[in-house]
Write an enzyme that holds these catalytic residues in place. Structure first.
Site, PDB file in Angstrom:
ATOM      1  N   GLY A 531      41.932  46.839  42.877  1.00 35.04           N
ATOM      2  CA  GLY A 531      40.901  45.819  43.036  1.00 35.04           C
ATOM      3  C   GLY A 531      41.541  44.439  43.026  1.00 35.04           C
ATOM      4  O   GLY A 531      42.561  44.235  42.384  1.00 35.04           O
ATOM      5  N   VAL A 532      40.946  43.526  43.760  1.00 35.86           N
ATOM      6  CA  VAL A 532      41.475  42.169  43.828  1.00 35.86           C
ATOM      7  C   VAL A 532      40.334  41.205  43.596  1.00 35.86           C
ATOM      8  O   VAL A 532      39.243  41.404  44.113  1.00 35.86           O
ATOM      9  CB  VAL A 532      42.087  41.891  45.220  1.00 35.86           C
ATOM     10  CG1 VAL A 532      42.696  40.506  45.271  1.00 35.86           C
ATOM     11  CG2 VAL A 532      43.129  42.944  45.552  1.00 35.86           C
ATOM     12  N   GLY A 533      40.592  40.177  42.820  1.00 36.33           N
ATOM     13  CA  GLY A 533      39.532  39.213  42.573  1.00 36.33           C
ATOM     14  C   GLY A 533      40.105  37.841  42.311  1.00 36.33           C
ATOM     15  O   GLY A 533      41.326  37.665  42.288  1.00 36.33           O
ATOM     16  N   GLY A 536      42.597  37.624  39.546  1.00 32.39           N
ATOM     17  CA  GLY A 536      43.817  38.423  39.596  1.00 32.39           C
ATOM     18  C   GLY A 536      43.521  39.827  40.089  1.00 32.39           C
ATOM     19  O   GLY A 536      42.502  40.069  40.727  1.00 32.39           O
ATOM     20  N   ASN A 537      44.422  40.752  39.781  1.00 29.29           N
ATOM     21  CA  ASN A 537      44.301  42.106  40.311  1.00 29.29           C
ATOM     22  C   ASN A 537      43.891  43.114  39.240  1.00 29.29           C
ATOM     23  O   ASN A 537      44.089  42.887  38.056  1.00 29.29           O
ATOM     24  CB  ASN A 537      45.636  42.560  40.879  1.00 29.29           C
ATOM     25  CG  ASN A 537      45.984  41.802  42.146  1.00 29.29           C
ATOM     26  OD1 ASN A 537      45.098  41.232  42.788  1.00 29.29           O
ATOM     27  ND2 ASN A 537      47.248  41.779  42.486  1.00 29.29           N
ATOM     28  N   LYS A 552      43.270  45.076  34.107  1.00 22.16           N
ATOM     29  CA  LYS A 552      42.807  43.872  34.799  1.00 22.16           C
ATOM     30  C   LYS A 552      43.681  42.719  34.326  1.00 22.16           C
ATOM     31  O   LYS A 552      43.643  42.340  33.164  1.00 22.16           O
ATOM     32  CB  LYS A 552      41.348  43.650  34.404  1.00 22.16           C
ATOM     33  CG  LYS A 552      40.553  42.680  35.228  1.00 22.16           C
ATOM     34  CD  LYS A 552      39.083  42.762  34.776  1.00 22.16           C
ATOM     35  CE  LYS A 552      38.159  41.863  35.533  1.00 22.16           C
ATOM     36  NZ  LYS A 552      36.767  41.978  35.062  1.00 22.16           N
ATOM     37  N   ASP A 648      23.917  40.191  36.832  1.00 22.47           N
ATOM     38  CA  ASP A 648      24.393  40.572  38.160  1.00 22.47           C
ATOM     39  C   ASP A 648      24.292  42.080  38.346  1.00 22.47           C
ATOM     40  O   ASP A 648      25.263  42.743  38.669  1.00 22.47           O
ATOM     41  CB  ASP A 648      25.818  40.061  38.367  1.00 22.47           C
ATOM     42  CG  ASP A 648      26.198  39.993  39.855  1.00 22.47           C
ATOM     43  OD1 ASP A 648      25.282  40.033  40.706  1.00 22.47           O
ATOM     44  OD2 ASP A 648      27.401  39.906  40.160  1.00 22.47           O
TER      45      ASP A 648
END
Ligand SMILES: *[C@@H]1O[C@H](CO)[C@@H](O)[C@H](O)[C@H]1NC(C)=O
Ligand SMILES: *[C@@H]1O[C@H](CO)[C@@H](O)[C@H](O)[C@H]1NC(C)=O
Length: 872
Positions: A531-533, A536-537, A552, A648
């Site tokens: 996952g990428v955000g 960071g990853n 994370k 959310d």
């Protein structure tokens, strides 16, 4: 920014600002203090900042044949490349070879004799810049210096009867909107017998924390909250004592003009500057607030060195008297030789705005960036705007005063206009009108937006969309905010206490050493990224005994990410529940911020519903997942002393483990529900398609906002389609609206996932649909609690189980026997869609429908397991 046009004045004084509800930010403040105290030991003073990358970035050079590259490097799309965004009856394009303009985008234009609308499909809610470039270039079609027209969005009036005032200068209008709907349109409306024109348009994402919700109010003195509910127009943006800063030198593409022409007496002011590299950003401030170049120069008092300077440095601006303004003052002490030697006052329109400001004390250092937001009520704007700085009356320290930068933003008025006293729908500003009724009008208009867009959306429909692609979630582990359509607020907090609060007493789980996590993730191998955000990853790792974990790793360059990260740690550390993704531990060695979560191998619920070609889930599985998620949310709302609002809720935030147990993830957006008060006043956050309309309208977050979003989740589970799909015909774009229309007609079964047809018990579906409908009630008070929802879903599951069992018995007895149980409805509704394969074509063979559906996609352990459950 107004270049070459004088603002018009409106005599009407409007008092709406003072009638706002009082702020309720105290709980947030407490939370923030905690978070910052918590993390301050592990945050670093950043020296390098990644440039801001806007997720939405529409740059359009109207009427242009060839690509325009700006001096700042940005490339604007030609007319041909941007056709799909424009709906216009006319096709008038004009251009010139050369003109006295700073950018090639001014060399061409579109002229509209009839109404024309640009519409942009956005990927992310939140702040967006809108920049409109006008230059009345010479052409044989229309005298653009005389063209008079209005420009509106669905909700806001940007320009009302605007014209160039017979001037041939170029004009850049800059706006900032907090967008909540995925389709953002800008409509050009020519006056009768006139024309509208536009040279270039920018619609570009801005950082979430650019405008926080709360500022100081000038008069009456106090907090002003609700900033995120306004739209803004940039009136002035100045770099005090320094040069012009062009869009290429500002990570948000802003232009900062020199201040000199606004100084009342230039001889009282003196410019000072230092090398930009000297300017430091404390926690909570980044170049997104203002570039170093703004802070590296200032205006100070001329002759500050004389023994008793006693005067103010004054800037005067024209401003419209019918509007309130947000004044952002930027400071950075680049003049003092020692701490605590500079105290000064700031006045706005003759009133004390900041008294005895001691920057070095506030920031515990020199040359550190700082800003302050002040809201000035329209009633104080009758003589334009004046900003003054002068020495403190305390008489100690250096008798000097500074200002490094200044932004003046006009606030939208009570009818959502930024120009004139009429709203989009013709409403007129009324004296004493309250914000609340106005907000309601705005809201209704917002919801009407799709209807107004009719033909436009059909146009989108034809266009192969990259919406789906961009909107779909690459991460299948922990939904990551920045790569997603959601985001959260981030607050500036200065001068936080430096102390280390990390300890096991806070229940953060196991402590991992950095080396351990390096080993677990094969030194953060890029192949292990799941996952990428923005922060960071996320890596798949394996610890000790071979347990798989999700790691994370925070990216310390992402300020927003850090705040989310901290919020998440806070939230998760308080919570333990079978239906919440659990935090296993963390690592803060070497200023790292790493969280270790349980690994959810089956990823988001959404991926199993549509878009990913995974084996379809049976109705029973969907029910069980919804029940699990409802339990998780119910626990969030009621399981802690204060109650927590997720903020959310969506199908990408419901993750499935290897047994398809649902767990609610992503608390980066969560906020403690304040005790007693029942709601949190806050900026609108969340995701398109799931937003509680009441939350948007009233800026009040309650646990019922989650219930609304959960109602949308239920519909997704039933209909197997996204909450928002702009590629569909307009009445279908919004799942909640569309499904509720069918529900009211009693024909919801016509739009359910065709794969469920035949295997879903109509009674179970009915119960489920009712639960969803209640969740989607317009008013929070009419919505059920998560506990009620849970009860209804469990009931729907029982109905389904009875149905399946009944079916099974039937089929084992004989295919000729009449169904025994009246609860079992055995007439499968006819499939209504031929666009997807219909499940179970051989409905009447000896296998129970559900098991059969599973068998069709056999191969995973989970399906075997559910098949077993089914037969128990
Ligand atoms: C803007 O950037 C250019 C090139 O990077 C640089 O030469 C110039 O000094 C900068 N101007 C300001 C005001 O920072
Ligand atoms: C500075 O301006 C403020 C507000 O206009 C005024 O009250 C104050 O007396 C001025 N100070 C001096 C030294 O003139």
């Amino acid at each position: 920014m107004e270049i070459g046009k004088k603002p018009r004045k409106f005599p009407l004084a409007n008092l709406f600002l003072s009638s706002l509800p009082s702020p309720s930010s105290s709980s947030m403040a407490i939370l923030l203090v905690l978070i910052y105290a918590f993390f301050s030991s592990s945050t670093t003073a950043f020296s390098a900042f990644a440039p801001f990358v806007p997720q939405d970035n529409f740059l359009i050079d109207s009427g242009a044949d060839k690509l325009a590259t700006l001096p700042d490097g940005r490339v604007f799309k030609t007319e041909g490349q941007s056709k799909q965004f424009l709906l216009a009856k006319d096709d008038i394009k004009v251009s010139v070879e050369k003109a006295d303009v700073p950018s090639p985008v001014y060399l061409s234009a579109r002229i509209f004799v009839q109404e024309a609308t640009y519409s942009f499909p956005l990927t992310r809610p939140g702040w967006h810049w809108v920049r409109l470039h006008f230059y009345p270039l010479d052409n044989d079609q229309f005298d653009l210096m005389k063209a008079t027209f209005s420009v509106n969005t669905d909700k806001y009036v940007l320009l009302h009867s605007f014209n160039m005032n017979n001037s041939s200068k170029y004009v850049l209008k800059e706006y900032l909107f907090n967008v909540t709907e995925p389709l953002f349109s800008i409509k050009f409306v020519p006056m009768k017998n006139s024309a509208a024109f536009i040279n270039a348009i920018e619609v570009v994402s801005a950082p979430d924390d650019l405008i926080t919700d709360v500022a100081n109010e000038l008069s009456p003195v106090g907090d002003f909250s609700g900033l995120s509910t306004y739209a803004y127009q940039t009136a002035y943006r100045l770099n005090m004592g320094g040069p012009l800063i062009t869009s290429g030198n500002d990570t948000l593409g802003r232009t900062w003009l020199p201040d000199e022409s606004y100084l009342k007496s230039t001889n009282l002011a003196k410019s000072v500057s230092v090398a930009t590299s000297i300017v430091k950003y404390p926690e909570g401030i980044t170049p997104q607030i203002a570039p170093q170049a703004v802070y590296a120069s200032a205006v100070e008092m001329a002759d500050a060195q004389v023994s008793q300077p006693n005067f103010n440095v004054t800037w005067n601006f024209e401003a419209e008297s019918a509007f309130g303004y947000l004044i952002r003052l930027h400071f950075c002490d680049i003049v003092s030789k020692a701490l605590n030697s500079l105290y000064f006052n700031v006045y706005i329109n003759g009133k004390m705005a900041i008294s005895d400001l001691d920057l070095s004390h506030t920031l515990n250092g020199l040359a550190m960036a700082y800003y302050k937001d002040i809201v000035v009520n329209a009633s104080l704007m009758s003589n334009g705007l004046s900003v003054q700085i002068g020495p403190s009356k305390l008489g100690s320290g250096d008798l000097n005063a500074i200002l490094n930068g200044l932004e003046v933003l006009k606030l939208s008025n009570s009818v959502n206009s930024l120009d004139g006293e009429f709203g989009v729908n013709g409403d007129r500003v009324a004296n004493g009108s309250t914000r609340h009724t106005v907000a309601a009008v705005g809201f209704a208009m917002m919801f009407g937006a799709f209807i107004g867009l009719g033909a436009m959306v059909i146009k989108w429909h034809k266009r192969p969309q990259d919406w789906q692609k961009r909107n779909s979630f690459s991460s299948w582990l922990l939904p990551l905010h920045a790569g997603d359509t959601s985001f959260m607020t981030s607050k500036n907090s200065l001068g936080s206490q430096k102390s280390n609060f990390y300890s096991s007493t806070l229940g953060l789980g196991r402590y991992f050493s950095f080396a351990e996590l390096q080993e677990a993730t094969k030194n953060f191998d890029s192949n292990a990224v799941i996952g990428v955000g923005g922060f960071g990853n996320v890596y798949l790792g394996e610890i000790d005994d071979g347990t798989q974990v999700a790691v994370k790793r925070g990216n310390p360059q992402s300020e927003q990410g850090i705040t989310e990260f901290q919020t998440e740690i806070q939230m998760l550390s308080k919570l333990r529940h079978r239906h919440l993704v659990s935090l296993i531990g963390y690592c803060d060695e070497n200023s790292e911020m790493i969280l270790v979560y349980e690994y959810m191998s089956n990823g988001p619920f959404r991926d199993h519903l549509y878009g990913k070609d995974l084996p379809p889930l049976s109705w029973k599985q969907r029910l069980e997942i919804c029940i699990g998620a409802a339990r998780g949310l119910h626990y969030l709302h009621t399981g802690t002393a204060q109650g927590i609002i997720h903020r959310d809720v969506k199908t990408t935030n419901i993750l499935l483990d290897e047994n398809f147990t649902a767990k609610v993830a992503d608390f980066g957006l969560s906020k403690d529900a304040p005790m007693g008060q029942g709601h949190v006043s806050t900026a609108v956050k969340g995701s398109f398609g799931y937003l509680d309309p009441e939350y948007f309208r009233r800026q009040q977050l309650t646990d019922k906002s989650d219930v609304y979003s959960f109602g949308v989740v239920l519909l997704e589970a039933l209909c197997a389609r996204p909450a928002i799909n702009p590629a569909l015909p307009r009445e279908q774009v919004n799942l909640a609206d569309w499904a509720m229309q069918w529900k009211r007609k009693g024909l919801l079964d016509k739009i359910i996932d065709p794969l469920l047809v035949g295997s879903i018990n109509p009674e179970s579906m009915k119960k489920f649909a009712e639960a969803s409908e209640k969740c989607l009630a317009e008013h929070g008070v009419d919505r059920p609690t998560m506990g009620d929802v849970l009860w209804n879903l469990e009931y729907a599951l029982q109905l389904q189980e009875a149905f399946s069992q009944g079916k099974e018995e039937d089929e084992t007895k004989s295919s000729a026997t009449v169904p025994a149980s009246p609860a079992v409805v055995d007439t499968p509704p006819t499939p209504t869609s031929d666009s997807r394969p219909v499940s179970n074509p051989e409905q009447n063979n000896s296998t129970p429908a559900q098991v059969q559906a599973i068998d069709e996609h056999s191969g995973t352990a989970m399906f075997a397991q559910f098949a077993n459950l089914n037969g128990r």
